[in-house]
Write an enzyme that holds these catalytic residues in place. Structure first.
Site, PDB file in Angstrom:
ATOM      1  CD  GLU A 261      72.744 117.774 100.382  1.00 21.08           C
ATOM      2  OE1 GLU A 261      72.507 118.893 100.844  1.00 21.08           O
ATOM      3  OE2 GLU A 261      73.678 117.048 100.788  1.00 21.08           O
TER       4      GLU A 261
ATOM      5  CB  THR B 268      74.324 122.014 103.423  1.00 22.45           C
ATOM      6  OG1 THR B 268      74.085 120.667 103.072  1.00 22.45           O
ATOM      7  CG2 THR B 268      73.726 122.936 102.381  1.00 22.45           C
TER       8      THR B 268
ATOM      9  CG  HIS C 142      70.745 114.717 102.255  1.00 23.63           C
ATOM     10  ND1 HIS C 142      70.953 113.707 103.158  1.00 23.63           N
ATOM     11  CD2 HIS C 142      71.346 115.818 102.771  1.00 23.63           C
ATOM     12  CE1 HIS C 142      71.657 114.177 104.173  1.00 23.63           C
ATOM     13  NE2 HIS C 142      71.905 115.455 103.968  1.00 23.63           N
TER      14      HIS C 142
ATOM     15  CG  ASP D 158      76.034 120.470  99.460  1.00 28.35           C
ATOM     16  OD1 ASP D 158      76.391 119.459  98.815  1.00 28.35           O
ATOM     17  OD2 ASP D 158      75.121 120.439 100.317  1.00 28.35           O
ATOM     18  CG  HIS D 159      78.636 118.401 101.257  1.00 29.20           C
ATOM     19  ND1 HIS D 159      78.078 117.146 101.153  1.00 29.20           N
ATOM     20  CD2 HIS D 159      77.667 119.202 101.749  1.00 29.20           C
ATOM     21  CE1 HIS D 159      76.832 117.187 101.600  1.00 29.20           C
ATOM     22  NE2 HIS D 159      76.549 118.429 101.952  1.00 29.20           N
TER      23      HIS D 159
HETATM   24  C1  GP9 Z   1      69.471 120.233 105.240  1.00 27.60           C
HETATM   25  C2  GP9 Z   1      70.335 120.154 104.045  1.00 27.60           C
HETATM   26  C3  GP9 Z   1      71.232 118.970 104.099  1.00 27.60           C
HETATM   27  O1  GP9 Z   1      68.732 121.390 105.354  1.00 27.60           O
HETATM   28  O2  GP9 Z   1      71.020 121.332 103.872  1.00 27.60           O
HETATM   29  O3  GP9 Z   1      72.221 119.168 104.987  1.00 27.60           O
HETATM   30  P1  GP9 Z   1      73.594 118.366 104.991  1.00 27.60           P
HETATM   31  O4  GP9 Z   1      73.348 117.111 105.768  1.00 27.60           O
HETATM   32  O5  GP9 Z   1      74.010 118.068 103.597  1.00 27.60           O
HETATM   33  O6  GP9 Z   1      74.501 119.310 105.653  1.00 27.60           O
HETATM   34 MN    MN Z   2      74.503 119.049 101.873  1.00 28.31          MN
END
Ligand code: GP9
Ligand code: MN
Length: 622
Positions: free
Chosen positions: A250, A292, A407, A466-467
């Protein structure tokens, strides 16, 4: 005359207030750069046409109801603006219609949304408050409005809109046909018109599927064939029939790798793992609004996510040739591990379309107050509790783990803080280092446990971010940390996320190839020695000598070995200086072509016409 003014006083006060407020928010709250006087002028007039149009509807109501309607419409306008403000605080972007319908997401976003709202935000509703006071205390009563008067209001709105669009076209040709960039749209047609435009675009997408036919896929098939890089043969099958662990980190950006904060390493475990792995320091995320879920989409399909909305939501029922489905043909079992509600990002539905055998969602974990924070179960217990499931999993397996602790808003109790938060003006960036450090430790423990359970040796590990986690809103603190100014060139470079491919027994190697998440699938398949044949996908094996050495961003920006193209400007990579736009031109066309083809596949659900073993079969129209 006096009568007419009284008649319209509420109407005009409301119009002027909402207009001015919208202008100020767009100009000073959203970070929209303006280059000349014309753009400034467009920004001033652009909200007016829609404000007039919206409020114009109140004139159709009886005099008794009219003022209330004016109040209601002003409130709706203000609410749309405010929703964008809250969204922008986190995503540095504007809302699109599909996102509004993602109510299951909105519910789960709970804690983050409140974190993003302040009491002082009442100021964004100041016009509605003024109107309510006027109505209550001044008792402004509307009188009869003639049809002619109403018609002239609407005519004025339309004329203004036409002027706005005309000017915008001269500033930005093909504004409405090339929609990579929401900011550009808002800058040129205003926030309300942008939303109307978005609604039209989304409805068009629905129609596109209905109208699409198989013949379109032939061009796309030819394009991907012509751009296919021969996979690196030395790597083909070196992980044949091994278990696959994909770990999606994340919000993990590459700048923390091999870096310190106040003398402390931020990712000591990943740094040591890199020494025994293939590490790609020029690897970029390519996600859009689906965050994500977009990175998952890239990973499983080697197709780009959409320019607006999350493809996991908008096109979950399409035909896909997802990795889990394809690996099944080679005897693989597949599972996803993620301790969040299964409906978040519509994952439960999309995972079925991709062919996952099992989804270990929040219900598969024991989540208590002690072992969770922010978005849910902390990464430590998440990995630990996953071990039991892994022990009993049919082999070989393809498993994907999605971490959560790092996150936004990056909160962590003191007892879990291995390094303290940093001390810049951005609390977000300060806490980010601490949560990244936490996740690094959690993964270290996971690897140890896998070794203890005998699950390590016969496996390969694909770890990637992921980003981005730190948006451009924190540029000041970021530049303090990195010790250099965050220019658009730097911002593009900050979209790097780490990619680490760990194959037990292999030596470490840094691979400088410029690539992105689109390349993950063909890279993994080559390592497993499974031929993707003539399937349609846009990435290429990252180990291949023929790799294009470039990464395309979802907004149409791109990075090559030598250049960075972003916000309409071309930069020399070696110096970070702006250079002749001509140098970026050839890649620009290819980028647009590629994103367009990928979008066509999704909007038209074109893979339903394509058999990956036998090529196009236009006769089969499901
Ligand atoms: C939620 C997690 C976070 O299940 O994948 O999502 P994001 O906000 O990073 O897309
Ligand atoms: Mn994410």
């Amino acid at each position: 005359m006096k009568k007419t003014l009284a008649n319209y006083s509420m109407f005009f006060t409301a119009t002027i207030l909402l207009w001015i407020k919208t202008y100020f928010v767009i100009r000073f709250y959203f970070n929209i750069p303006l280059e000349n006087k014309m753009q400034q002028f467009i920004l001033v007039i652009s909200p007016l046409s829609t404000v007039l149009l919206f409020l114009g509807f109140s004139l159709f109501f009886s005099q008794r109801l009219r003022n209330r309607m004016i109040l209601l419409i002003s409130f709706i306008g203000s609410f749309i603006l405010y929703a964008n403000i809250v969204y922008y605080r986190f995503f540095n972007d504007f809302i699109t219609i599909p996102l509004l319908f993602q109510t299951s997401n909105m519910g789960d976003l709970g804690s983050s949304v409140f974190e993003l709202m302040n009491f002082t935000d009442v100021v964004f509703f100041i016009d509605v408050i003024i109107l309510a006071v006027l109505m209550k205390f001044l008792q402004v009563k509307p009188v009869h409005t003639t049809k002619k008067q109403i018609a002239s209001i609407f005519a004025a709105a339309l004329a203004l809109f036409a002027i706005n669009l005309g000017l915008a076209e001269t500033e930005r040709p093909q504004l409405l046909t090339r929609t990579f960039d929401r900011e550009m749209l808002i800058k040129n047609i205003g926030v309300y018109n942008y939303h109307i435009y978005d609604i039209i675009m989304q409805s068009r997408a629905k129609a596109q599927r209905a109208l699409a036919d198989g013949s379109e896929i032939v061009d796309i098939e030819n394009y991907v064939k012509a751009n296919r890089a021969q996979p690196n043969e030395k790597m083909t099958g070196i992980a044949k029939r091994k278990n696959v662990f994909v770990i999606s980190f994340e919000s993990l950006q590459d700048f923390v790798i091999n870096n310190t904060v106040d003398g402390e390493a931020i990712t000591p475990f990943l740094n040591s793992l890199i020494k025994e792995s293939y590490y790609f320091p020029n690897f970029y995320h390519q996600t859009g609004q689906g965050k994500t879920s977009d990175s998952e989409f890239l990973l499983e399909n080697s197709l780009y996510p959409l320019p607006s909305g999350a493809v996991f939501f908008t096109h979950s029922q399409n035909a896909y040739h997802g990795t889990p489905n394809q690996l099944k043909e080679s005897g693989y079992y597949s599972a996803v591990f993620h301790a969040n509600n299964k409906s978040f990002w519509n994952r439960d539905v999309m995972y079925d379309s991709l062919g996952y055998d099992h989804f270990y969602d929040v219900d598969s974990y024991s989540v208590t107050e002690e072992n969770s924070i922010g978005w849910g179960l902390k990464d430590g217990p998440f990995f630990e509790q996953s071990i039991e499931y892994l022990k009993h999993m049919p082999k070989p397996f393809y498993s994907k783990f999605i971490t959560l602790t790092n996150h936004f808003p990056f909160t962590l109790e003191e007892e879990d803080q291995i390094i303290p938060p940093w001390t810049s003006s951005s609390g977000t960036l300060n806490r980010y280092f601490t949560t990244v450090r936490y996740t690094d430790e959690a993964v270290k423990n996971f690897f140890e446990r896998l070794k203890e359970e005998g699950l390590y040796e016969d496996s390969i590990f694909i770890l990637y971010g992921d980003h981005y986690g730190i948006s451009e809103n924190h540029n000041k603190a970021m530049s303090q940390y990195l010790g250099r100014e965050i220019t658009p060139f730097e911002s593009a470079q900050l979209q790097k996320v780490p990619l680490i491919i760990h194959i037990p027994g292999q030596k470490g190697k840094v691979i400088e190839t410029v690539g992105g998440q689109i390349d993950l699938k063909p890279t993994i398949f080559n390592l497993l020695g499974i031929d993707l044949k003539d399937d349609i996908y846009f990435g290429n094996d990252l180990f291949s000598k023929e790799h294009s050495n470039a990464a395309v961003f979802r907004d149409g920006s791109f990075i090559t070995k030598d250049f960075v193209y972003t916000k309409d400007l071309c930069y020399e990579k070696a110096t970070g200086m702006e250079t002749d736009i001509e140098k970026c031109e050839p890649y620009k066309e290819k980028t647009e072509q590629e994103l367009h083809y990928s979008d066509r596949i999704i909007y038209g659900d074109l893979l339903r016409f394509f058999d990956k073993n036998n090529g196009t079969d236009v006769k089969v129209k499901k």
